[in-house]
Design a protein around this motif. Structure first.
Motif, short mmCIF file in Angstrom:
data_model
loop_
_atom_site.label_atom_id
_atom_site.label_comp_id
_atom_site.label_asym_id
_atom_site.label_seq_id
_atom_site.Cartn_x
_atom_site.Cartn_y
_atom_site.Cartn_z
N SER A 84 14.96 82.45 7.75
CA SER A 84 14.37 81.60 8.44
C SER A 84 12.81 81.92 8.73
CB SER A 84 15.04 81.19 9.74
OG SER A 84 14.88 82.19 10.67
N THR A 125 14.00 71.31 8.34
CA THR A 125 12.92 71.78 9.23
C THR A 125 11.53 70.86 9.00
OG1 THR A 125 11.38 73.54 9.25
CG2 THR A 125 12.37 73.37 7.44
N SER A 126 10.76 70.86 10.01
CA SER A 126 9.72 70.35 10.04
C SER A 126 8.65 70.81 8.93
CB SER A 126 8.79 70.15 11.29
OG SER A 126 8.70 71.58 11.70
N TYR A 149 9.88 79.06 1.68
CA TYR A 149 10.70 78.53 2.76
C TYR A 149 10.85 77.09 2.78
CZ TYR A 149 12.84 77.45 7.29
OH TYR A 149 13.37 76.96 8.39
N ASN A 178 9.62 73.12 15.60
CA ASN A 178 9.65 74.43 16.08
C ASN A 178 10.35 74.29 17.26
OD1 ASN A 178 7.39 74.38 14.21
ND2 ASN A 178 7.05 76.47 14.67
N ARG A 184 14.37 83.64 20.85
CA ARG A 184 13.68 83.83 19.70
C ARG A 184 13.39 85.22 19.07
NH1 ARG A 184 12.65 80.51 15.32
NH2 ARG A 184 10.78 79.25 15.53
N GLU A 187 9.62 88.26 15.58
CA GLU A 187 8.61 88.13 14.68
C GLU A 187 7.77 86.83 14.75
OE1 GLU A 187 11.63 87.73 14.24
OE2 GLU A 187 12.15 87.90 12.18
N VAL A 189 5.80 83.80 16.14
CA VAL A 189 4.54 83.80 17.09
C VAL A 189 4.79 83.72 18.57
CG1 VAL A 189 3.65 81.32 17.09
CG2 VAL A 189 2.18 83.41 16.98
N LYS A 192 6.57 86.78 19.74
CA LYS A 192 5.57 87.80 19.73
C LYS A 192 4.36 87.72 20.84
CE LYS A 192 2.37 89.83 16.30
NZ LYS A 192 1.65 89.63 14.92
N GLY A 211 -2.48 86.15 13.64
CA GLY A 211 -3.26 85.60 12.46
C GLY A 211 -3.87 84.42 12.77
N ASN A 212 -3.50 83.26 12.64
CA ASN A 212 -4.43 82.05 12.68
C ASN A 212 -4.00 81.42 13.77
OD1 ASN A 212 -5.30 79.46 12.46
ND2 ASN A 212 -3.90 78.83 10.98
N ALA A 215 -3.43 77.19 14.52
CA ALA A 215 -2.48 76.48 13.84
C ALA A 215 -1.80 75.76 14.97
CB ALA A 215 -1.41 77.56 13.33
N ARG A 217 1.46 73.43 16.55
CA ARG A 217 2.99 73.16 16.32
C ARG A 217 3.47 72.34 17.40
NH1 ARG A 217 1.79 74.88 12.31
NH2 ARG A 217 2.90 76.58 10.87
N ARG A 295 -1.13 83.62 6.20
CA ARG A 295 -0.33 83.25 5.18
C ARG A 295 -1.30 82.74 3.85
NH1 ARG A 295 4.13 80.59 9.39
NH2 ARG A 295 4.63 82.64 10.07
N GLU A 298 -1.08 77.54 4.72
CA GLU A 298 -0.84 77.36 5.85
C GLU A 298 -0.07 75.88 6.18
OE1 GLU A 298 0.16 78.03 8.99
OE2 GLU A 298 -1.04 79.49 9.91
O1 F7E Z 1 4.40 80.55 13.08
C1 F7E Z 1 0.83 81.06 13.24
C2 F7E Z 1 1.44 81.04 11.94
O2 F7E Z 1 6.16 82.23 12.36
C3 F7E Z 1 3.83 79.47 13.79
C4 F7E Z 1 10.64 78.86 11.74
O3 F7E Z 1 11.56 78.77 12.93
O4 F7E Z 1 9.34 76.94 12.69
C5 F7E Z 1 9.24 78.34 12.12
O5 F7E Z 1 8.41 78.37 11.46
C6 F7E Z 1 2.21 79.53 13.64
C7 F7E Z 1 2.05 79.37 12.17
O6 F7E Z 1 6.80 79.70 13.11
C8 F7E Z 1 1.04 84.60 13.92
O7 F7E Z 1 0.46 81.24 10.73
C9 F7E Z 1 -0.59 83.19 13.97
O8 F7E Z 1 1.05 78.61 11.82
O9 F7E Z 1 6.37 81.28 14.75
P1 F7E Z 1 5.86 80.97 13.49
P2 F7E Z 1 6.75 78.62 11.83
O10 F7E Z 1 5.93 79.42 10.50
O11 F7E Z 1 6.05 77.48 12.26
C10 F7E Z 1 9.69 76.10 11.33
C11 F7E Z 1 9.77 74.63 12.11
C12 F7E Z 1 10.92 76.77 10.74
O12 F7E Z 1 11.61 75.91 10.22
C13 F7E Z 1 10.95 78.28 10.53
O13 F7E Z 1 12.36 78.69 10.40
O14 F7E Z 1 1.59 80.61 14.07
N1 F7E Z 1 0.55 82.63 13.53
N2 F7E Z 1 -0.33 84.44 14.18
C14 F7E Z 1 1.55 83.66 13.49
N3 F7E Z 1 2.83 83.59 13.34
C15 F7E Z 1 3.38 84.69 13.26
N4 F7E Z 1 4.74 84.60 13.00
N5 F7E Z 1 2.81 85.87 13.61
C16 F7E Z 1 1.55 86.06 13.98
O15 F7E Z 1 0.96 87.10 14.01
#
Ligand code: F7E
Ligand code: NAP
Length: 336
Positions: A84, A125-126, A149, A178, A184, A187, A189, A192, A211-212, A215, A217, A295, A298
Motif C-alpha cells: 500500500s 484508491t484516490s 501502485y 487518504n 497509520r 512511513e 507522511v 511520520k 519531501g514535497n 502536496a 490531500r 517521488r 507526484e
Molecule cells: O504521502 C508527500 C508525498 O505516503 C502523502 C496510501 O495510503 O494514500 C496513501 O498514499 C503525500 C505525498 O500517502 C513525505 O510525496 C512529503 O504527496 O502519506 P503518503 P499517499 O502517497 O497519498 C492513498 C490514497 C493510498 O491509496 C495509499 O495506499 O506526502 N510527502 N514528504 C511524503 N510522503 C511520505 N510518505 N514521506 C515523506 O517524507
C-alpha cells in the motif's frame, strides 16, 4: 451469524473494520501473512486479537486463496491487503503489480467458482485519479494514475467491475481518499510527522526530514471510512463509491496544525529542497527536506466528492481535519 473474511487484518483498516464487524456480531476471519515477529499491535490495542480467527493468507498464492474461500464460504470478503505504500511501488513495481493488482483476480475467480454468494469489497484508491482530470474527483472522473501502485490498483478496480458485469457478482469498490489514524504505518507522511514531532518535543529525535511539502490531500479518519466500507457491502446493489471529506490540506498545513498541539509554531525559511522549519520560540531547526523523499512522479492535489456515498449510503465522515491531527498527536504523546 454472518461470516466475513478481512484480508490485511494486521493493517490500519483491517483493525478498525474487524472491530466494527465484531461489534455487529460477525464471525471475523482475519487474513494474515506469515512474518517472523508478531504484528498484531493494532488488534491488541483495540482488545480484539482473541476474538478474530486468524487464517494464513498470502496475496500471491492462488491455491491458498482458493482453498480458504472454499472452506469458509464467507458472506462477505473485504480485500484490504495490498502493498500500500506509493513510494515503495517505484522501487518494487513488479511485486506491487502482483500484490496490489493481479492477486485480486485470484480472489474474484475463487469466489466465482466456489462461493458465488459471497459479497466482495475491493480497496480502491484516490491514487487512481493521480494527475487529476477534474476537481473535485467523482466516481465519473477519468483515471490517470501516477505510480506503479496507482496503476496496479486500477487493474484491481477494473477487474472487480468486470466480474460484476460479466458474472453478476456482488463485487463493489470503495474509492477511498487518504485516511489516517494513530494506527497509520510510520512511513506514511501524517504518522511520520506526528511521531517525529512528538519525539523531537520529548528530546528523543533531532529533526524531521521530509519531501514535497506542497502536496495536497483530502485526509479523513480511518475509523469513519471503515464504517463506509461496511455500508458499501450492505447496499442493495453492488457499485463503486468515493469516500472522502471534501476538504484538502497541504503537508505543510498538517505540520503546522500538529505543532499547535505541542504549543509550537514553525517559522519557515527557503523554498523547495532548501526549505527549513524552525521552532519559532527556540530557533532550533526541526524540519528539513531531502530529495530522497520526493517521488519520480507526484500526485499534487486530491479532493474528493463523496455526494453519492452520502446520499445513497447515508455515510458521513465525523472527524474533522483538526480533530484527526489532534487525535494522532495525543496518541503519540500517550505512547512515546
Ligand atoms: O504521502 C508527500 C508525498 O505516503 C502523502 C496510501 O495510503 O494514500 C496513501 O498514499 C503525500 C505525498 O500517502 C513525505 O510525496 C512529503 O504527496 O502519506 P503518503 P499517499 O502517497 O497519498 C492513498 C490514497 C493510498 O491509496 C495509499 O495506499 O506526502 N510527502 N514528504 C511524503 N510522503 C511520505 N510518505 N514521506 C515523506 O517524507
Ligand atoms: P496497511 O496498513 O499498509 O495494511 C496493508 C495490509 O496488507 C497489512 O495487513 C499487510 O500485512 C497486508 N499485506 C501486504 N502484502 C501482503 C501480501 N503479499 N499478502 C498478504 N497480506 C499482505 O494499509 P491500510 O492503510 O490499512 O489500507 C488498506 C487497503 O486500502 C490497502 O489495500 C490500501 O492500498 C487501500 N487504501 C488505503 C488508503 C489509505 O489512505 N489508508 C486509501 C485508499 C486505499 P503486513 O502487516 O504483514 O505488512
Amino acid at each position: 451469524m454472518k461470516k466475513a473474511i478481512v484480508t490485511g487484518i494486521s493493517g490500519q483498516d483491517g483493525a478498525y473494520l474487524a472491530k466494527i464487524l465484531l461489534d455487529k456480531g460477525y464471525k471475523v476471519y482475519g487474513g494474515l501473512r506469515r512474518t517472523s515477529t508478531s504484528n498484531l499491535w493494532r488488534l491488541d490495542r483495540l482488545g480484539i486479537t482473541n476474538d478474530i480467527e486468524l487464517i494464513s493468507f498470502e496475496l500471491l498464492e492462488q491455491s491458498n486463496i482458493f482453498k480458504m474461500i472454499q472452506k469458509i464460504q464467507p458472506d462477505e470478503f473485504y480485500n484490504l491487503a495490498a502493498q500500500s505504500f506509493v513510494g515503495v511501488s517505484f522501487e518494487q513495481p513488479m511485486y506491487t503489480a502482483h500484490a496490489s493488482g493481479l492477486s485480486v483476480l485470484s480472489i474474484l475467480d475463487a469466489i466465482k467458482s466456489v462461493s458465488p454468494h459471497t459479497k466482495f469489497y475491493q480497496a480502491s484508491t484516490s491514487e487512481m485519479f493521480g494527475k487529476v482530470h477534474e476537481v473535485p474527483q467523482k466516481e465519473t472522473t477519468p483515471f490517470h494514475p501516477r505510480s506503479p501502485y496507482g496503476v496496479a490498483k486500477l487493474y484491481a478496480h477494473w477487474i472487480t467491475k468486470n466480474y460484476r458485469e460479466s458474472y453478476d457478482m456482488f463485487a463493489s469498490s470503495g474509492i477511498l481518499f487518504n485516511h489516517e489514524s494513530p494506527f497509520r504505518g510510520e512511513e506514511f507522511v501524517t504518522r511520520k510527522i506526528t511521531n517525529s514531532l512528538v519525539k523531537i518535543h520529548k528530546g528523543q529525535q533531532e529533526k524531521l526530514t521530509l519531501g514535497n511539502l506542497d502536496a495536497k490531500r483530502d485526509w479523513g479518519f480511518a475509523g469513519d471510512y471503515c464504517q463506509g466500507i461496511h455500508k458499501i457491502l450492505q447496499h442493495n446493489i453492488a457499485d463503486d463509491f468515493i469516500l472522502s471529506t471534501g476538504k484538502t490540506h497541504s503537508v505543510r498545513d498538517f505540520i503546522e496544525k500538529a505543532c499547535l498541539v505541542i504549543d509550537t509554531e514553525v517559522r519557515w525559511e527557503g523554498t523547495g529542497v532548501e526549505t527549513k522549519g524552525f521552532n519559532s520560540k527556540t530557533n532550533k531547526l526541526i524540519i528539513d527536506i531531502s530529495e530522497d523523499f520526493y517521488r519520480p512522479c507526484e500526485v499534487d492535489h486530491l479532493l474528493g466528492d463523496s455526494t453519492k456515498a452520502r446520499e445513497e449510503l447515508n455515510w458521513t465522515p465525523e472527524v474533522s481535519f483538526e480533530g484527526l491531527v489532534t487525535m494522532m498527536m495525543e496518541e503519540e504523546l500517550k505512547y512515546l
